[in-house]
Design a protein around this motif. Structure first.
Motif, mmCIF file in Angstrom:
data_model
loop_
_atom_site.group_PDB
_atom_site.id
_atom_site.type_symbol
_atom_site.label_atom_id
_atom_site.label_comp_id
_atom_site.label_asym_id
_atom_site.label_seq_id
_atom_site.Cartn_x
_atom_site.Cartn_y
_atom_site.Cartn_z
ATOM 1 N N LEU A 1 -17.457 -62.203 -20.389
ATOM 2 C CA LEU A 1 -16.137 -61.509 -20.985
ATOM 3 C C LEU A 1 -15.975 -61.697 -22.463
ATOM 4 N N VAL A 2 -16.261 -62.792 -22.697
ATOM 5 C CA VAL A 2 -15.940 -63.342 -24.212
ATOM 6 C C VAL A 2 -16.652 -62.677 -25.309
ATOM 7 N N HIS A 3 -18.051 -62.716 -25.075
ATOM 8 C CA HIS A 3 -18.880 -62.203 -25.996
ATOM 9 C C HIS A 3 -18.451 -60.520 -26.075
ATOM 10 N N GLU A 4 -18.642 -60.161 -27.346
ATOM 11 C CA GLU A 4 -18.408 -58.809 -27.763
ATOM 12 C C GLU A 4 -16.979 -58.216 -27.147
ATOM 13 N N VAL A 5 -16.061 -59.227 -26.873
ATOM 14 C CA VAL A 5 -14.392 -58.696 -26.778
ATOM 15 C C VAL A 5 -14.129 -58.219 -27.715
ATOM 16 N N ASP A 6 -14.332 -58.497 -29.292
ATOM 17 C CA ASP A 6 -13.776 -57.988 -30.295
ATOM 18 C C ASP A 6 -14.436 -56.365 -30.481
ATOM 19 N N VAL A 7 -15.470 -56.028 -29.957
ATOM 20 C CA VAL A 7 -15.863 -54.647 -30.024
ATOM 21 C C VAL A 7 -16.014 -53.823 -28.932
ATOM 22 N N ASP A 8 -15.981 -54.483 -27.841
ATOM 23 C CA ASP A 8 -16.126 -53.714 -26.595
ATOM 24 C C ASP A 8 -14.666 -53.546 -25.779
ATOM 25 N N PRO A 9 -14.144 -52.226 -25.990
ATOM 26 C CA PRO A 9 -13.100 -51.961 -24.970
ATOM 27 C C PRO A 9 -12.829 -52.275 -23.695
ATOM 28 N N ALA A 10 -13.688 -52.319 -23.027
ATOM 29 C CA ALA A 10 -13.952 -52.682 -21.592
ATOM 30 C C ALA A 10 -13.849 -54.018 -21.328
ATOM 31 N N ARG A 11 -14.326 -54.929 -22.014
ATOM 32 C CA ARG A 11 -14.112 -56.262 -21.900
ATOM 33 C C ARG A 11 -12.753 -56.850 -22.365
ATOM 34 N N ALA A 12 -12.205 -56.243 -23.504
ATOM 35 C CA ALA A 12 -11.015 -56.414 -23.880
ATOM 36 C C ALA A 12 -9.889 -56.098 -22.719
ATOM 37 N N ALA A 13 -10.213 -54.724 -22.248
ATOM 38 C CA ALA A 13 -9.200 -54.450 -21.015
ATOM 39 C C ALA A 13 -9.222 -55.614 -19.872
ATOM 40 N N MET A 14 -10.660 -55.809 -19.641
ATOM 41 C CA MET A 14 -10.622 -56.803 -18.816
ATOM 42 C C MET A 14 -9.970 -58.097 -18.892
ATOM 43 N N VAL A 15 -10.024 -58.755 -20.107
ATOM 44 C CA VAL A 15 -9.324 -60.022 -20.467
ATOM 45 C C VAL A 15 -7.939 -59.995 -20.279
ATOM 46 N N ALA A 16 -7.361 -58.615 -20.679
ATOM 47 C CA ALA A 16 -5.737 -58.188 -20.590
ATOM 48 C C ALA A 16 -5.437 -58.467 -19.312
ATOM 49 N N GLY A 17 -6.310 -57.802 -18.437
ATOM 50 C CA GLY A 17 -5.928 -57.768 -16.908
ATOM 51 C C GLY A 17 -5.838 -59.270 -16.124
#
Length: 339
Positions: free
Chosen positions: A277-293
């Protein structure tokens, strides 16, 4: 004849009883016989069988990779016992072939497990591993909050592979205890209020490893490994609740079903976000959304998030923006000896 047995002499009563048991229950009883009895087995076994009403018996060799590993026996108490056995001997031989195949597979599994157990017991006995440490930092202030203890094996085997082998061999709990004790010893010079994170499987915790280690004189973050499931969460919660010096973290959140179940059942103080989840969290909206959840879940439950595997400042900035409090990774320090 394949067993090299001859006829003649007398057998003590207790040995004769073993021979009768071998006829009734299986050839492994023959291992209990002394060498003298083995030489007399044909003649006296016949007498023993007659004494319990058995009129005839037949045998088929059980072989695994051409090695004689047992004998399958069939006996009859019928008046026409010889004819009965003659009609069934083919089936007995087929069954003996099947038994040989089963025993061979069991032997392969046993030998592998036994070899793994021996190897890992040697690693434990010789302390053929070292402890390294990686800091967990406050992502806002940059201050080190605690260290995670990790294990490196002398032969270079990756830790996940070695601990999986220990689990297969039934000695994972012993290896976890040995490495945890070594980590606590290696961290002895840290300030007493500096916490240390140690990884344990649910099985090791339920097996009493934390009670055997006892109060280490510093706070400990008990990381529950993601790969291992347990059906007894109630006992796991009770065990962890008895340790005032321990807080709980669930490792690798987002990597699999087991970690999600651990989070729901254990209500940990910390949840560690998986590196995926952490890798590419800065460029991948899906990962960022998962982390936000996950962060929303943490806010609701009072859990603090730790991001694993942070390698770039861009990732750290994105995680800070998403409200993740703590992090670890190569950006802040590679695993190594304590300075």
């Amino acid at each position: 004849p394949e067993l090299g047995l001859t006829i003649g002499g007398e057998i003590p009563t207790e040995q004769l009883e073993l021979l009768i048991a071998a006829t009734e229950r299986g050839p492994w009883y023959l291992d209990l016989l002394d060498s003298r009895t083995r030489e007399l087995v044909d003649h006296q076994l016949l007498e023993g069988m007659l004494s319990v009403g058995i009129r005839a018996s037949a045998y088929a060799a059980i072989r695994a990779d051409e090695e004689l590993v047992g004998v399958l026996s069939i006996a009859s108490m019928a008046e026409d016992a010889a004819a009965v056995l003659a009609g069934r001997l083919g089936s007995v031989q087929d069954l003996a072939h099947l038994a040989g195949a089963v025993i061979r597979n069991q032997a392969i599994t046993y030998n592998r497990t036994n070899a793994l157990r021996t190897e890992i017991e040697e690693i434990i006995a010789t302390s053929a591993f070292t402890c390294v440490f990686q800091p967990i930092l406050d992502l806002q202030s940059g201050k080190t909050r605690w260290y995670e203890a990790l294990t490196r094996f002398a032969d270079g085997t990756p830790p996940d592979i070695r601990f999986a082998a220990a689990r297969e061999a039934g000695v994972e709990e012993r290896l976890e205890e040995a490495t945890a004790r070594a980590a606590l010893d290696a961290a002895a010079d840290l300030p007493a209020d500096m916490a240390l994170s140690l990884n344990f499987s649910p099985a090791a915790i339920l097996g009493g490893v934390l009670e055997r280690i006892g109060d280490p004189g510093r706070p400990v973050v008990v990381e529950i490994t993601e790969h291992a499931r347990t059906a007894d969460y109630a006992t796991l919660r009770k065990t962890l609740g008895k340790l005032p010096w321990a807080t709980v973290a669930v490792d690798d959140a987002g990597a699999g079903y087991a970690s999600l179940r651990h989070i729901l059942e254990l209500k940990p103080q910390y949840v560690k976000l998986d590196i995926g989840l952490v890798h590419e969290v800065d460029v991948d909206p899906a990962r960022a959304a998962m982390v936000a959840g996950v962060r929303h879940f943490a806010d609701v439950t009072g859990t603090r998030l730790v991001a694993e595997g942070i390698e770039t400042e861009a990732q750290a900035a994105a995680l800070r923006e998403l409200g993740v409090e703590l992090g670890q990774g190569y950006l802040f320090g590679r695993p190594g000896p304590l300075q």
